[in-house]
Design a protein around this motif. Sequence first.
Motif, PDB file in Angstrom:
ATOM      1  N   ALA A  91       7.851  -7.124  13.954  1.00 39.73           N
ATOM      2  CA  ALA A  91       7.316  -6.552  12.724  1.00 39.73           C
ATOM      3  C   ALA A  91       6.831  -5.125  12.935  1.00 39.73           C
ATOM      4  CB  ALA A  91       6.154  -7.406  12.213  1.00 39.73           C
ATOM      5  N   ILE A  92       7.016  -4.289  11.920  1.00 42.13           N
ATOM      6  CA  ILE A  92       6.418  -2.959  11.914  1.00 42.13           C
ATOM      7  C   ILE A  92       5.787  -2.731  10.547  1.00 42.13           C
ATOM      8  CG2 ILE A  92       7.973  -1.959  13.622  1.00 42.13           C
ATOM      9  CD1 ILE A  92       9.479  -0.614  11.360  1.00 42.13           C
ATOM     10  N   GLU A  93       4.713  -1.981  10.531  1.00 40.51           N
ATOM     11  CA  GLU A  93       4.016  -1.645   9.300  1.00 40.51           C
ATOM     12  C   GLU A  93       3.810  -0.140   9.254  1.00 40.51           C
ATOM     13  OE1 GLU A  93       1.874  -1.818   5.689  1.00 40.51           O
ATOM     14  OE2 GLU A  93       3.155  -3.293   6.673  1.00 40.51           O
ATOM     15  N   ILE A  94       4.208   0.473   8.137  1.00 37.30           N
ATOM     16  CA  ILE A  94       4.046   1.912   7.950  1.00 37.30           C
ATOM     17  C   ILE A  94       3.053   2.148   6.820  1.00 37.30           C
ATOM     18  CG2 ILE A  94       5.172   4.070   7.303  1.00 37.30           C
ATOM     19  CD1 ILE A  94       7.758   2.940   8.462  1.00 37.30           C
ATOM     20  N   SER A  95       2.018   2.926   7.100  1.00 41.37           N
ATOM     21  CA  SER A  95       1.056   3.294   6.068  1.00 41.37           C
ATOM     22  C   SER A  95       0.970   4.811   5.988  1.00 41.37           C
ATOM     23  CB  SER A  95      -0.326   2.697   6.357  1.00 41.37           C
ATOM     24  OG  SER A  95      -0.816   3.138   7.604  1.00 41.37           O
ATOM     25  N   THR A  96       0.611   5.293   4.818  1.00 41.81           N
ATOM     26  CA  THR A  96       0.544   6.740   4.599  1.00 41.81           C
ATOM     27  C   THR A  96      -0.792   7.112   3.967  1.00 41.81           C
ATOM     28  OG1 THR A  96       1.616   6.506   2.434  1.00 41.81           O
ATOM     29  CG2 THR A  96       3.041   6.950   4.320  1.00 41.81           C
ATOM     30  N   GLN A  97      -1.223   8.336   4.221  1.00 42.27           N
ATOM     31  CA  GLN A  97      -2.452   8.846   3.629  1.00 42.27           C
ATOM     32  C   GLN A  97      -2.280  10.331   3.337  1.00 42.27           C
ATOM     33  OE1 GLN A  97      -5.933   8.631   6.096  1.00 42.27           O
ATOM     34  NE2 GLN A  97      -7.319   9.391   4.520  1.00 42.27           N
ATOM     35  N   PRO A  98      -2.527  10.751   2.090  1.00 44.26           N
ATOM     36  CA  PRO A  98      -2.474  12.185   1.794  1.00 44.26           C
ATOM     37  C   PRO A  98      -3.637  12.898   2.465  1.00 44.26           C
ATOM     38  CG  PRO A  98      -3.274  10.952  -0.105  1.00 44.26           C
ATOM     39  CD  PRO A  98      -2.857   9.941   0.912  1.00 44.26           C
ATOM     40  N   VAL A  99      -3.427  14.156   2.796  1.00 43.03           N
ATOM     41  CA  VAL A  99      -4.442  14.962   3.474  1.00 43.03           C
ATOM     42  C   VAL A  99      -4.665  16.236   2.676  1.00 43.03           C
ATOM     43  CG1 VAL A  99      -5.068  16.168   5.606  1.00 43.03           C
ATOM     44  CG2 VAL A  99      -3.771  14.035   5.726  1.00 43.03           C
ATOM     45  N   GLY A 100      -5.919  16.676   2.596  1.00 41.30           N
ATOM     46  CA  GLY A 100      -6.235  17.936   1.922  1.00 41.30           C
ATOM     47  C   GLY A 100      -5.889  17.900   0.445  1.00 41.30           C
ATOM     48  N   ASP A 101      -5.060  18.860   0.024  1.00 40.22           N
ATOM     49  CA  ASP A 101      -4.709  18.957  -1.393  1.00 40.22           C
ATOM     50  C   ASP A 101      -3.534  18.054  -1.766  1.00 40.22           C
ATOM     51  OD1 ASP A 101      -2.630  20.231  -0.155  1.00 40.22           O
ATOM     52  OD2 ASP A 101      -2.807  22.128  -1.246  1.00 40.22           O
ATOM     53  N   GLY A 102      -3.089  17.219  -0.837  1.00 39.21           N
ATOM     54  CA  GLY A 102      -2.003  16.282  -1.117  1.00 39.21           C
ATOM     55  C   GLY A 102      -0.640  16.754  -0.677  1.00 39.21           C
ATOM     56  N   THR A 103      -0.533  17.991  -0.194  1.00 37.35           N
ATOM     57  CA  THR A 103       0.763  18.499   0.253  1.00 37.35           C
ATOM     58  C   THR A 103       1.030  18.155   1.722  1.00 37.35           C
ATOM     59  OG1 THR A 103      -0.189  20.647   0.811  1.00 37.35           O
ATOM     60  CG2 THR A 103       0.712  20.381  -1.414  1.00 37.35           C
ATOM     61  N   THR A 104       0.077  17.493   2.353  1.00 39.45           N
ATOM     62  CA  THR A 104       0.252  17.009   3.720  1.00 39.45           C
ATOM     63  C   THR A 104       0.142  15.494   3.718  1.00 39.45           C
ATOM     64  OG1 THR A 104      -0.699  19.033   4.643  1.00 39.45           O
ATOM     65  CG2 THR A 104      -0.625  17.110   6.081  1.00 39.45           C
ATOM     66  N   LEU A 105       1.047  14.850   4.435  1.00 36.18           N
ATOM     67  CA  LEU A 105       1.093  13.387   4.454  1.00 36.18           C
ATOM     68  C   LEU A 105       0.967  12.884   5.888  1.00 36.18           C
ATOM     69  CD1 LEU A 105       1.593  10.838   2.657  1.00 36.18           C
ATOM     70  CD2 LEU A 105       4.007  11.038   3.267  1.00 36.18           C
ATOM     71  N   LYS A 106      -0.048  12.057   6.118  1.00 37.00           N
ATOM     72  CA  LYS A 106      -0.230  11.427   7.428  1.00 37.00           C
ATOM     73  C   LYS A 106       0.512  10.090   7.432  1.00 37.00           C
ATOM     74  CE  LYS A 106      -3.755   9.662  10.605  1.00 37.00           C
ATOM     75  NZ  LYS A 106      -5.212   9.439  10.811  1.00 37.00           N
ATOM     76  N   VAL A 107       1.358   9.896   8.434  1.00 35.52           N
ATOM     77  CA  VAL A 107       2.152   8.673   8.552  1.00 35.52           C
ATOM     78  C   VAL A 107       1.699   7.906   9.794  1.00 35.52           C
ATOM     79  CG1 VAL A 107       4.472   7.706   8.826  1.00 35.52           C
ATOM     80  CG2 VAL A 107       4.121   9.752   7.418  1.00 35.52           C
ATOM     81  N   ASN A 131      -2.434   8.140  -2.896  1.00 30.83           N
ATOM     82  CA  ASN A 131      -1.088   7.593  -2.712  1.00 30.83           C
ATOM     83  C   ASN A 131      -1.139   6.076  -2.816  1.00 30.83           C
ATOM     84  OD1 ASN A 131       1.769   7.561  -1.945  1.00 30.83           O
ATOM     85  ND2 ASN A 131       1.048   6.681  -0.031  1.00 30.83           N
ATOM     86  N   ILE A 132      -0.228   5.489  -3.604  1.00 29.09           N
ATOM     87  CA  ILE A 132      -0.103   4.037  -3.712  1.00 29.09           C
ATOM     88  C   ILE A 132       1.273   3.650  -3.199  1.00 29.09           C
ATOM     89  CG2 ILE A 132      -0.090   2.038  -5.246  1.00 29.09           C
ATOM     90  CD1 ILE A 132      -1.833   3.619  -7.183  1.00 29.09           C
ATOM     91  N   GLN A 133       1.322   2.734  -2.224  1.00 31.80           N
ATOM     92  CA  GLN A 133       2.597   2.335  -1.649  1.00 31.80           C
ATOM     93  C   GLN A 133       2.639   0.821  -1.454  1.00 31.80           C
ATOM     94  OE1 GLN A 133       2.194   4.044   2.572  1.00 31.80           O
ATOM     95  NE2 GLN A 133       2.819   1.926   2.940  1.00 31.80           N
ATOM     96  N   PRO A 134       3.843   0.247  -1.463  1.00 31.01           N
ATOM     97  CA  PRO A 134       3.968  -1.175  -1.113  1.00 31.01           C
ATOM     98  C   PRO A 134       3.553  -1.387   0.338  1.00 31.01           C
ATOM     99  CG  PRO A 134       5.976  -0.352  -2.154  1.00 31.01           C
ATOM    100  CD  PRO A 134       5.132   0.841  -1.828  1.00 31.01           C
ATOM    101  N   THR A 135       3.009  -2.563   0.631  1.00 37.17           N
ATOM    102  CA  THR A 135       2.590  -2.866   1.996  1.00 37.17           C
ATOM    103  C   THR A 135       2.863  -4.320   2.308  1.00 37.17           C
ATOM    104  OG1 THR A 135       0.701  -2.880   3.531  1.00 37.17           O
ATOM    105  CG2 THR A 135       0.228  -3.375   1.242  1.00 37.17           C
ATOM    106  N   SER A 136       3.042  -4.613   3.578  1.00 40.78           N
ATOM    107  CA  SER A 136       3.208  -5.995   4.015  1.00 40.78           C
ATOM    108  C   SER A 136       1.969  -6.487   4.733  1.00 40.78           C
ATOM    109  CB  SER A 136       4.419  -6.118   4.951  1.00 40.78           C
ATOM    110  OG  SER A 136       4.262  -5.271   6.078  1.00 40.78           O
ATOM    111  N   ARG A 137       0.893  -5.706   4.691  1.00 39.24           N
ATOM    112  CA  ARG A 137      -0.358  -6.124   5.344  1.00 39.24           C
ATOM    113  C   ARG A 137      -0.932  -7.334   4.622  1.00 39.24           C
ATOM    114  NH1 ARG A 137      -4.507  -1.461   6.666  1.00 39.24           N
ATOM    115  NH2 ARG A 137      -5.276  -3.127   7.986  1.00 39.24           N
ATOM    116  N   GLY A 138      -1.619  -8.171   5.360  1.00 37.56           N
ATOM    117  CA  GLY A 138      -2.205  -9.363   4.759  1.00 37.56           C
ATOM    118  C   GLY A 138      -1.338 -10.578   5.002  1.00 37.56           C
ATOM    119  N   ASN A 139      -1.946 -11.725   5.034  1.00 42.26           N
ATOM    120  CA  ASN A 139      -1.237 -12.974   5.272  1.00 42.26           C
ATOM    121  C   ASN A 139      -0.692 -13.510   3.955  1.00 42.26           C
ATOM    122  OD1 ASN A 139      -0.286 -15.424   6.107  1.00 42.26           O
ATOM    123  ND2 ASN A 139      -2.305 -16.365   6.343  1.00 42.26           N
TER     124      ASN A 139
END
Length: 218
Positions: free
Chosen positions: A11-27, A133-141
């Motif tokens: 399994a792998i899980e990818i999450s994202t978070q906007p940074v600053g004014d939203g033009t930078t994306l942390k993966v 940012n709202i994204q689909p996730t597979s986190r959680g049982n």
Amino acid sequence: LPVEMNKDPFAIEISTQPVGDGTTLKVTLQGSATLPKNPEVEVWQNGASEPISLTLVYDGESYQGIANLDPTRMLSGNILAQVTNAQGYTVYRFVPFNIEIVNEQELTWIKSSDGRMEIYLPAGSLPGNPAVNIQPTSRGNMGQDPGILLSKAYQATTSTGENMLQLPAVLNIYFPLEQENHINIGLYRWDESNQIWILISRNVDMENGFVSGQITQL
């Protein structure tokens, strides 16, 4: 003839978070298996002719990288990841993102990239005009309850890191309209501390196919 799909070997899980004014994306990428090399990750921003290739750095728990988005384009797109474990098995992930800016002075409508989840934030509920940012996730049982899953699970992140709301917001998640029995349809929140899903609402609009509830945190 039936079509059989094999489960991913890990399994792998990818999450994202906007940074600053939203033009930078942390993966951030996490895997359930030992990885002999860094994952290959590309960020495809909508409207761009070429992807942004990310170099992820392992911090002992997860792989992380930063993508600088083009501010002249929509702050949305898709993340493509290719991850190979020590046994040579490769898993691919396709994760959409959709960054929107909250105006703390007025009602703000934010939604997931697929349009299936939406949040109405009243003025003053999320101060600082953050990017969200709202994204689909597979986190959680997802196997906690034997019920039928009618929607994806979603995760919301903010550029300020603040997910608690100053005022309650309204969250809607849409489901297929062919559902006939709405008695047991509910809206749930994942409790990370106790590792369980918690029911927050059974307010169902069968005519328009969504379940709605008030939330105090994203």
